[in-house]
Enzyme design. Structure first.
Site, PDB file in Angstrom:
ATOM      1  N   PRO A   1       0.841  -1.205   0.000  1.00 21.45           N
ATOM      2  CA  PRO A   1       0.000   0.000   0.000  1.00 21.45           C
ATOM      3  C   PRO A   1       0.870   1.246   0.000  1.00 21.45           C
ATOM      4  CG  PRO A   1       0.068  -0.988   2.188  1.00 21.45           C
ATOM      5  CD  PRO A   1       0.777  -1.936   1.269  1.00 21.45           C
ATOM      6  N   MET A   2       0.599   2.163  -0.934  1.00 20.14           N
ATOM      7  CA  MET A   2       1.370   3.405  -1.041  1.00 20.14           C
ATOM      8  C   MET A   2       0.407   4.565  -1.251  1.00 20.14           C
ATOM      9  SD  MET A   2       4.554   2.160  -3.461  1.00 20.14           S
ATOM     10  CE  MET A   2       3.520   1.165  -4.567  1.00 20.14           C
ATOM     11  N   ALA A   3       0.464   5.540  -0.346  1.00 21.62           N
ATOM     12  CA  ALA A   3      -0.434   6.685  -0.434  1.00 21.62           C
ATOM     13  C   ALA A   3      -0.218   7.420  -1.746  1.00 21.62           C
ATOM     14  CB  ALA A   3      -0.190   7.629   0.744  1.00 21.62           C
TER      15      ALA A   3
ATOM     16  N   GLN B   1      -6.648  -0.947   3.221  1.00 19.82           N
ATOM     17  CA  GLN B   1      -5.909  -0.589   4.429  1.00 19.82           C
ATOM     18  C   GLN B   1      -6.555   0.597   5.124  1.00 19.82           C
ATOM     19  OE1 GLN B   1      -1.830   1.422   4.741  1.00 19.82           O
ATOM     20  NE2 GLN B   1      -1.310  -0.712   5.142  1.00 19.82           N
TER      21      GLN B   1
ATOM     22  N   CYS C   1       3.254   3.136   8.257  1.00 12.42           N
ATOM     23  CA  CYS C   1       3.550   4.415   7.605  1.00 12.42           C
ATOM     24  C   CYS C   1       4.401   5.289   8.529  1.00 12.42           C
ATOM     25  CB  CYS C   1       2.255   5.141   7.256  1.00 12.42           C
ATOM     26  SG  CYS C   1       2.530   6.741   6.457  1.00 12.42           S
TER      27      CYS C   1
ATOM     28  N   ASN D   1       8.862  -7.117   3.363  1.00  7.09           N
ATOM     29  CA  ASN D   1       8.784  -5.896   2.563  1.00  7.09           C
ATOM     30  C   ASN D   1      10.041  -5.063   2.795  1.00  7.09           C
ATOM     31  OD1 ASN D   1       7.048  -2.788   2.953  1.00  7.09           O
ATOM     32  ND2 ASN D   1       7.568  -3.712   1.010  1.00  7.09           N
ATOM     33  N   GLY D   2      10.454  -4.348   1.745  1.00 10.71           N
ATOM     34  CA  GLY D   2      11.572  -3.418   1.874  1.00 10.71           C
ATOM     35  C   GLY D   2      12.708  -3.725   0.924  1.00 10.71           C
TER      36      GLY D   2
ATOM     37  N   GLY E   1       6.911  -2.327  -3.254  1.00  8.73           N
ATOM     38  CA  GLY E   1       6.303  -1.011  -3.307  1.00  8.73           C
ATOM     39  C   GLY E   1       6.939  -0.129  -4.360  1.00  8.73           C
ATOM     40  N   ARG E   2       7.953   0.637  -3.952  1.00  9.11           N
ATOM     41  CA  ARG E   2       8.530   1.648  -4.851  1.00  9.11           C
ATOM     42  C   ARG E   2       9.096   1.056  -6.137  1.00  9.11           C
ATOM     43  NH1 ARG E   2      12.581   4.342  -0.815  1.00  9.11           N
ATOM     44  NH2 ARG E   2      12.471   2.241   0.054  1.00  9.11           N
TER      45      ARG E   2
END
Length: 336
Positions: free
Chosen positions: A16-18, A70, A100, A201-202, A225-226
């Protein structure tokens, strides 16, 4: 993969990424190989349920199952209400944000700031699980508040005891933000201490890194994510590599152009022309980041005010690029 009562295509998750994991992006990642995509966080403040932003985030029309939403907040009662609201709107999995690190989230003791208060964590998890007894609840968090307080194993045991069905752990503390390198030893420790699925994650940006993290941590899956920004096909690349040990050929420029075009069409339809053009700018920038000759294109793109102008410029850039190269060519510093 079996996850929270659902059978997934694989064990690859979209983080999940805002401002990123909206419905168009989630759909695209699923189409290109992700097993599950978690929505950008939805506030637990019921006063905002009627806002255009919250309504969009709760819009899952046509989305491929399972739908994971989320929620973020620090008040157990409000988080319970948010869980019920989103299940009523179609959520099939409720994910709780305790990962977050953003100041605007942590300053109100939400997100990863919650890891400082283990008693409050237990109250929030219990309230949300009780509020939606027929819906699996998952938790995303970090390794700890800071490097001297890596309490992820404690939080994980609390989560399992309160009925959380799965965990996703980012390999940094809240104090680390996104600086330095993610560490995976804490994730391995958590995995060894709980019986529910653990997703790592990461800094997972290549097929090789995904395999390393899975082997090092013993995790049940990886969350990306990114590295998926502007490169949503990373999921099929990792999926293929984990299955075969071989790399898929890089996508050709013509395919990337087609993927981007489809992504843009979904953004315009989802947000409307004015907002869609603005949202599309960052995605176009990510798709072309590091490409030889793309800096001028990105600068000009940010000045274009309409869908027609944006599409025309995108077509011109990619068609010209395809005429000169089968595959994208990156500046040396980014390609290394």
């Amino acid at each position: 993969m079996q996850f929270a009562g659902f059978t997934l295509r694989n064990n690859l998750f979209v983080a999940p990424m805002a401002g990123v994991t909206d419905r168009p992006f989630r759909q695209l990642c699923k189409q290109l190989g992700a097993g599950l995509a978690v929505s950008e966080m939805v506030t637990s403040n019921s006063l905002l349920y009627g806002s255009a932003k919250t309504r969009r985030r709760a819009n899952h029309d046509g989305e491929v199952d399972p739908i994971s939403v989320q929620i973020a907040g620090a008040d157990p009662r409000m988080m319970a209400e948010a869980a019920r609201y989103n299940v009523d709107e179609g959520a099939q999995i409720v994910d709780i944000n305790m990962g977050c690190p953003a100041k605007k989230v942590c300053n109100v003791m939400a997100g990863s700031a919650l890891m400082q208060d283990e008693l409050l964590v237990a109250r929030i998890l219990a309230a949300v699980v009780a509020a939606v007894p027929d819906t699996p609840v998952t938790l995303k968090f970090r390794t700890g508040w800071n490097r001297d307080n890596r309490n992820a194993p404690v939080i994980a045991r609390i989560a399992e005891n309160e009925g959380i069905r799965a965990l996703a752990i980012h390999g940094r503390t809240r104090a680390d933000q996104y600086m330095g390198e993610a560490e995976y030893d804490t994730i391995a420790l958590v995995k060894a201490q709980v019986s529910i699925p653990v997703i790592a994650n990461g800094d997972i940006s290549t097929p090789e890194k995904a395999r390393f993290v899975l082997e090092h941590t013993g995790a049940d899956g990886v969350m990306i994510g990114r590295a998926a920004q502007g490169r949503p096909w990373i999921f099929r690349e990792i999926e293929h590599y984990l299955k075969t040990g071989n790399h898929l050929p890089s996508p050709k420029v013509t395919e990337i152009h087609a993927i981007l075009r489809r992504h843009l069409a979904d953004l315009y339809a989802f947000y409307g022309e004015d907002t869609g053009v603005k949202i599309a700018r960052k995605h176009i920038s990510w798709y072309t980041k590091g490409l030889i000759g793309a800096a001028h294109f990105r600068h000009a793109m940010n000045q274009l005010p309409t869908v027609a102008a944006q599409l025309a410029a995108t077509d011109e850039f990619f068609l010209g690029y395809a005429a000169a190269n089968d595959h994208l060519r990156y500046v040396e510093a980014l390609a290394a």
